[in-house]
Design an enzyme around this catalytic site. Structure first.
Site, short mmCIF file in Angstrom:
data_model
loop_
_atom_site.label_atom_id
_atom_site.label_comp_id
_atom_site.label_asym_id
_atom_site.label_seq_id
_atom_site.Cartn_x
_atom_site.Cartn_y
_atom_site.Cartn_z
N GLU A 1 7.40 0.26 15.86
CA GLU A 1 8.40 0.79 14.95
C GLU A 1 8.57 2.27 15.22
O GLU A 1 7.79 2.89 15.93
CB GLU A 1 7.97 0.54 13.50
N ASN B 1 0.80 -1.23 0.00
CA ASN B 1 0.00 0.00 0.00
C ASN B 1 0.84 1.28 0.00
O ASN B 1 0.47 2.27 -0.63
CB ASN B 1 -0.97 0.00 1.19
N GLU C 1 3.52 -5.46 12.25
CA GLU C 1 2.57 -4.35 12.13
C GLU C 1 1.47 -4.84 11.21
O GLU C 1 1.67 -5.01 10.01
CB GLU C 1 3.28 -3.11 11.58
N CYS D 1 -3.39 1.45 6.45
CA CYS D 1 -3.83 0.74 7.64
C CYS D 1 -4.36 1.70 8.71
O CYS D 1 -5.03 1.28 9.66
CB CYS D 1 -2.71 -0.10 8.21
#
Length: 483
Positions: free
Chosen positions: A464, A153, A251, A285
């Site tokens: 992260e 994405n 993630e 997301c």
């Protein structure tokens, strides 16, 4: 087909075809036709890359922080110098508007490398003095060979988000971009070769997740895996890598709530909500796919939102006026359309969109979906529980904080949330009670590279960004010295 550009793997500082000799078509989502071929890599390619990384590790980890920093800054500058080429490639590969790739994706990739190149220079360890006994101090050393697997994405944006801290801390990397959007990762390998990145430090393997990605996860010499992608794949990685005692950063998915109270700044909220709903065709997301609106302003919001969304231009990515391009693939388009059908079966009413869009040739076979707004669904139906990852949002009114928190927290996910209110006490109170790794108040997608990024529940493991990323890619060692 024979005239299509063939991308190559980048192993040990050299471009080479896959061991199998097989290739996969890379599809332009805006036209629905192949435009390049990518390696169909397997365990053999991953083995070669891992061996190269192992051989390079003593040299790379032995460099001074300043030396590694300077090389990463050159890598960042190399992308910036080829900005137009990277922007065009990202748009072509992903289907997103060129304007989005130019404003967000590629500049962020430049920033990721620049940030971690300098952040590592300030990465400090701890010491603890024990009075009358001695002192403990902590060192942090690179892990060795690490695997980085990124999604389709935000291709280069998230690819560099992983490899930058891994390289900065002295690890050598075996990385796999998504097979759906490999082009800018390939261009990055060209930049790595141009600037003289030492051979074996960064190895980029193209191919399917089920083959190349799986080989990275299973390889015994790859000691850590950083993955961004679907929750089901993350669960598989955890199940596979867990017994091997690999470090994992996962993630994963999201089904993010956007909570709108009546006392918000309406115009600011409205324009931001359009963006947080449909940016990158809803394929982020962090998009707010479940919109909860306080009942007293529900109809006002609905009318204004539908009117604004209905005016969004869905078009070819290169058009400067395009606000929504193509979704990433035919399979994904069909998945999104199936969820719109499901929503209607569950009693939802489509207020805007809800259909595929056909453009004029040569874009008539592209994967375009009208931005879609649905109301009338229960908060616990499948449409409101499962990640769609496309240009689809649902509207739901609420009457109290308690009610909206119950609905907002009712999914398996917990990645991000947005809260709109001018009441500071309420903002703190609601943000504190949302089950989410990230909460934006009166804003959306404001990212500070120093802050931790990640979710709770089925949205992932670990964080992260900032020191969190530098800590993940290093192992702490405590040393005690007696007085």
């Amino acid at each position: 087909m024979r005239f299509m550009k063939k991308l190559q793997n980048y192993i040990n500082g050299k471009f080479q075809p896959p061991v199998s000799g097989g290739y996969i078509e890379n599809i332009d989502p805006s036209r629905g036709v192949p435009f390049s071929l990518i390696p169909d890599s397997s365990v053999d390619d991953v083995t070669q890359a891992t061996e190269a990384a192992k051989n390079a590790f003593p040299m790379w980890s032995g460099m001074s922080l300043n030396q590694r920093s300077e090389i990463l800054l050159k890598l960042s500058k190399g992308i910036e110098d080829r900005m137009d080429e990277f922007v065009a490639a990202e748009s072509l590969d992903n289907g997103k508007p060129v304007s989005l790739a130019r404003q967000v994706d590629i500049p962020r990739a430049v920033s990721n490398l620049g940030f971690f190149a300098t952040a590592v220079l300030h990465f400090a360890s701890e010491s603890h003095y024990m009075e009358g006994m001695g002192i403990n101090y902590t060192t942090r050393k690179p892990i060795g060979v690490v695997g980085c697997i990124s999604p389709w994405n935000l291709p280069l944006y998230l690819f560099t988000w992983k490899i930058a801290p891994a390289l900065a801390t002295g690890n050598c990397v075996v990385a796999k971009p998504s097979e759906i959007t490999p082009y800018t990762a390939y261009l990055l390998s060209e930049v790595a070769a141009e600037i003289g990145l030492p051979a074996g430090v960064l190895n980029i393997i193209h191919g399917l997740g089920s083959k190349a990605g799986d080989a990275i996860v299973k390889h015994p010499d790859i000691k850590a895996v950083s993955f961004t992608g679907g929750t089901a794949t993350g669960a598989y990685i955890a199940k596979t890598a867990g017994p091997m005692f690999k470090k994992l950063s996962l993630e994963l998915g999201g089904k993010n709530p956007n909570i709108i109270f009546a006392d918000c700044d309406f115009e600011d909220m409205l324009s931001t909500t359009v963006r947080s709903s449909f940016a990158n065709q809803g394929q982020i997301c962090l998009c707010g796919s479940r919109i909860f609106i306080e009942r007293s302003i529900y109809n006002e919001f609905k009318d204004a939102f539908v009117e604004k969304v209905s005016r969004m231009k869905v078009g070819i990515p290169s058009d400067i006026d395009t606000r929504q391009g193509a979704v990433v693939s035919k399979d994904h388009m069909e998945k999104v359309l199936s969820y719109i059908k499901l929503a209607q079966e569950e009693g939802g009413k489509v207020l805007a969109g809800g259909h595929q869009i056909k453009l004029e040739a040569p874009y008539d076979q592209g994967f375009y979906i009208a931005p879609t707004i649905i109301e009338g669904l229960s908060y616990d139906c499948r449409t409101n529980q499962e990640e769609i990852f496309g240009p689809v949002v649902t509207l739901c009114p609420f009457d109290s904080e308690e009610e909206v928190l119950k609905m907002a927290n009712a999914t398996q996910y917990g990645l991000a949330a947005t809260v709109w209110t001018s009441n500071l006490k309420r903002a703190h109170r609601v943000a504190n009670q949302i089950h989410s790794g990230i909460v934006w108040v009166n804003s959306w997608l404001v990212r500070d590279l120093r802050t931790p990024f990640g979710g709770v529940k089925s949205s992932g493991i670990g964080r992260e960004g900032g020191w969190e990323a530098l800590k993940f890619f290093t192992e702490p060692k405590n040393i005690f010295i007696k007085e």
